[in-house]
Scaffold this motif. Structure first.
Motif, PDB file in Angstrom:
ATOM      1  N   GLY A 116       8.154  20.317   1.672  1.00  0.00           N
ATOM      2  CA  GLY A 116       8.810  19.009   1.780  1.00  0.00           C
ATOM      3  C   GLY A 116       8.400  18.212   3.000  1.00  0.00           C
ATOM      4  O   GLY A 116       9.090  17.268   3.388  1.00  0.00           O
ATOM      5  N   GLN A 117       7.275  18.555   3.605  1.00  0.00           N
ATOM      6  CA  GLN A 117       6.837  17.866   4.822  1.00  0.00           C
ATOM      7  C   GLN A 117       5.988  16.635   4.552  1.00  0.00           C
ATOM      8  O   GLN A 117       5.752  15.841   5.459  1.00  0.00           O
ATOM      9  CB  GLN A 117       6.047  18.831   5.712  1.00  0.00           C
ATOM     10  N   ILE A 118       5.501  16.454   3.336  1.00  0.00           N
ATOM     11  CA  ILE A 118       4.627  15.315   3.014  1.00  0.00           C
ATOM     12  C   ILE A 118       5.438  14.024   2.993  1.00  0.00           C
ATOM     13  O   ILE A 118       6.528  13.969   2.443  1.00  0.00           O
ATOM     14  CB  ILE A 118       3.950  15.524   1.631  1.00  0.00           C
ATOM     15  N   ARG A 119       4.891  12.976   3.586  1.00  0.00           N
ATOM     16  CA  ARG A 119       5.457  11.637   3.492  1.00  0.00           C
ATOM     17  C   ARG A 119       4.357  10.724   3.010  1.00  0.00           C
ATOM     18  O   ARG A 119       3.434  10.460   3.763  1.00  0.00           O
ATOM     19  CB  ARG A 119       5.994  11.150   4.848  1.00  0.00           C
ATOM     20  N   TYR A 120       4.304  10.222   1.878  1.00  0.00           N
ATOM     21  CA  TYR A 120       5.164  10.413   0.725  1.00  0.00           C
ATOM     22  C   TYR A 120       4.383  11.008  -0.423  1.00  0.00           C
ATOM     23  O   TYR A 120       4.927  11.503  -1.372  1.00  0.00           O
ATOM     24  CB  TYR A 120       5.810   9.082   0.334  1.00  0.00           C
ATOM     25  N   ARG A 121       3.074  10.941  -0.335  1.00  0.00           N
ATOM     26  CA  ARG A 121       2.195  11.539  -1.344  1.00  0.00           C
ATOM     27  C   ARG A 121       1.034  12.208  -0.642  1.00  0.00           C
ATOM     28  O   ARG A 121       0.533  11.727   0.374  1.00  0.00           O
ATOM     29  CB  ARG A 121       1.637  10.483  -2.305  1.00  0.00           C
ATOM     30  N   ALA A 122       0.550  13.316  -1.225  1.00  0.00           N
ATOM     31  CA  ALA A 122      -0.656  13.991  -0.730  1.00  0.00           C
ATOM     32  C   ALA A 122      -1.817  13.602  -1.637  1.00  0.00           C
ATOM     33  O   ALA A 122      -1.668  13.565  -2.852  1.00  0.00           O
ATOM     34  CB  ALA A 122      -0.454  15.493  -0.750  1.00  0.00           C
ATOM     35  N   VAL A 123      -2.947  13.305  -1.021  1.00  0.00           N
ATOM     36  CA  VAL A 123      -4.148  12.926  -1.773  1.00  0.00           C
ATOM     37  C   VAL A 123      -5.274  13.859  -1.356  1.00  0.00           C
ATOM     38  O   VAL A 123      -5.580  13.984  -0.166  1.00  0.00           O
ATOM     39  CB  VAL A 123      -4.546  11.464  -1.498  1.00  0.00           C
TER      40      VAL A 123
ATOM     41  N   ALA B 258      -2.539  21.537   2.223  1.00  0.00           N
ATOM     42  CA  ALA B 258      -1.874  20.410   1.557  1.00  0.00           C
ATOM     43  C   ALA B 258      -0.732  20.922   0.679  1.00  0.00           C
ATOM     44  O   ALA B 258       0.373  20.366   0.706  1.00  0.00           O
ATOM     45  CB  ALA B 258      -2.878  19.622   0.721  1.00  0.00           C
ATOM     46  N   LEU B 259      -0.993  21.964  -0.087  1.00  0.00           N
ATOM     47  CA  LEU B 259       0.050  22.523  -0.958  1.00  0.00           C
ATOM     48  C   LEU B 259       1.218  23.083  -0.145  1.00  0.00           C
ATOM     49  O   LEU B 259       2.378  22.937  -0.536  1.00  0.00           O
ATOM     50  CB  LEU B 259      -0.537  23.607  -1.862  1.00  0.00           C
TER      51      LEU B 259
ATOM     52  N   ARG C 258       0.839  -1.191   0.000  1.00  0.00           N
ATOM     53  CA  ARG C 258       0.000   0.000   0.000  1.00  0.00           C
ATOM     54  C   ARG C 258       0.880   1.249   0.000  1.00  0.00           C
ATOM     55  O   ARG C 258       1.940   1.270   0.617  1.00  0.00           O
ATOM     56  CB  ARG C 258      -0.895   0.033   1.241  1.00  0.00           C
ATOM     57  N   PRO C 259       0.413   2.313  -0.654  1.00  0.00           N
ATOM     58  CA  PRO C 259       1.189   3.555  -0.650  1.00  0.00           C
ATOM     59  C   PRO C 259       1.106   4.251   0.710  1.00  0.00           C
ATOM     60  O   PRO C 259       0.139   4.058   1.452  1.00  0.00           O
ATOM     61  CB  PRO C 259       0.520   4.405  -1.736  1.00  0.00           C
ATOM     62  N   VAL C 260       2.109   5.038   1.008  1.00  0.00           N
ATOM     63  CA  VAL C 260       2.085   5.875   2.203  1.00  0.00           C
ATOM     64  C   VAL C 260       1.607   7.242   1.734  1.00  0.00           C
ATOM     65  O   VAL C 260       2.254   7.885   0.910  1.00  0.00           O
ATOM     66  CB  VAL C 260       3.482   5.981   2.852  1.00  0.00           C
ATOM     67  N   ILE C 261       0.442   7.643   2.233  1.00  0.00           N
ATOM     68  CA  ILE C 261      -0.165   8.897   1.779  1.00  0.00           C
ATOM     69  C   ILE C 261      -0.666   9.704   2.966  1.00  0.00           C
ATOM     70  O   ILE C 261      -0.852   9.184   4.061  1.00  0.00           O
ATOM     71  CB  ILE C 261      -1.339   8.647   0.808  1.00  0.00           C
ATOM     72  N   GLU C 262      -0.864  10.985   2.709  1.00  0.00           N
ATOM     73  CA  GLU C 262      -1.575  11.860   3.647  1.00  0.00           C
ATOM     74  C   GLU C 262      -2.804  12.362   2.917  1.00  0.00           C
ATOM     75  O   GLU C 262      -2.706  12.866   1.796  1.00  0.00           O
ATOM     76  CB  GLU C 262      -0.684  13.034   4.078  1.00  0.00           C
ATOM     77  N   ARG C 263      -3.962  12.206   3.536  1.00  0.00           N
ATOM     78  CA  ARG C 263      -5.226  12.611   2.918  1.00  0.00           C
ATOM     79  C   ARG C 263      -5.633  14.003   3.406  1.00  0.00           C
ATOM     80  O   ARG C 263      -5.464  14.325   4.584  1.00  0.00           O
ATOM     81  CB  ARG C 263      -6.325  11.622   3.285  1.00  0.00           C
ATOM     82  N   PHE C 264      -6.179  14.772   2.472  1.00  0.00           N
ATOM     83  CA  PHE C 264      -6.665  16.114   2.779  1.00  0.00           C
ATOM     84  C   PHE C 264      -8.025  16.303   2.119  1.00  0.00           C
ATOM     85  O   PHE C 264      -8.204  15.910   0.964  1.00  0.00           O
ATOM     86  CB  PHE C 264      -5.718  17.187   2.218  1.00  0.00           C
ATOM     87  N   PRO C 265      -8.971  16.919   2.825  1.00  0.00           N
ATOM     88  CA  PRO C 265     -10.222  17.265   2.149  1.00  0.00           C
ATOM     89  C   PRO C 265      -9.928  18.369   1.121  1.00  0.00           C
ATOM     90  O   PRO C 265      -9.007  19.174   1.309  1.00  0.00           O
ATOM     91  CB  PRO C 265     -11.124  17.780   3.277  1.00  0.00           C
TER      92      PRO C 265
END
Length: 152
Positions: free
Chosen positions: A142-149, A135-136, A121-128
């Motif tokens: 560079g704080q996101i690990r590893y993808r923002a969704v 999120a941007l 599974r991917p490592v993501i951070e979810r944002f509404p």
């Protein structure tokens, strides 16, 4: 992913704080690139090096020293500007350099099937969607690990 293929995974980072997560994601060896002794321990041992960071300060010229004879350096990220390395280093050790941004439809299908079969599974951070600015900000800093969704 590489571990599920049967590879011994070596993770490289200049941030020792990433060691625990690298191990959790399948790395059996973690190399702190700021520690000379750790780099010396892996010199000439890698068959493949997948470069996933696109920093302009990456040690491209050092990559060949980490490779075993006839190894492969594969760029999966595009460094900004020009890269600098000495071609003779690659030629004498018969190390190849290649790259890919994305595979074709068949490669992507096989990749997704393999990931599903091995529960990768991917490592993501979810944002509404309403929180897109935050999120941007995290992506740009560079704080996101590893993808923002972003989700609706």
């Amino acid at each position: 992913y590489a571990k599920a293929l049967g590879a011994e995974v070596v993770a490289f980072s200049g941030s020792p704080s990433k060691k625990q997560q690298a191990t959790e994601l399948g790395a059996s060896i973690f190399v702190d690139t700021s520690v000379k002794e750790e780099l010396d321990a892996v010199r000439g041992t890698l068959n493949y090096l997948f470069v996933t960071a696109n920093g302009s300060d990456s040690p491209h010229n050092d990559y060949v020293t980490w490779m075993d004879y006839e190894g492969h350096v594969v760029y999966l990220a595009v460094p900004p500007g020009k890269m600098s390395f000495t071609p003779s280093e690659f030629i004498h050790s018969e190390v190849s350099i290649t790259g890919s941004l994305i595979g074709g439809v068949n490669v992507i299908k096989k990749t997704l099937d393999f990931a599903a079969k091995h529960n990768i599974r991917p490592v993501i951070e979810r944002f509404p969607m309403s929180d897109i600015n935050s999120a941007l900000e995290r992506v740009n800093s560079g704080q996101i690990r590893y993808r923002a969704v972003l989700e609706n």
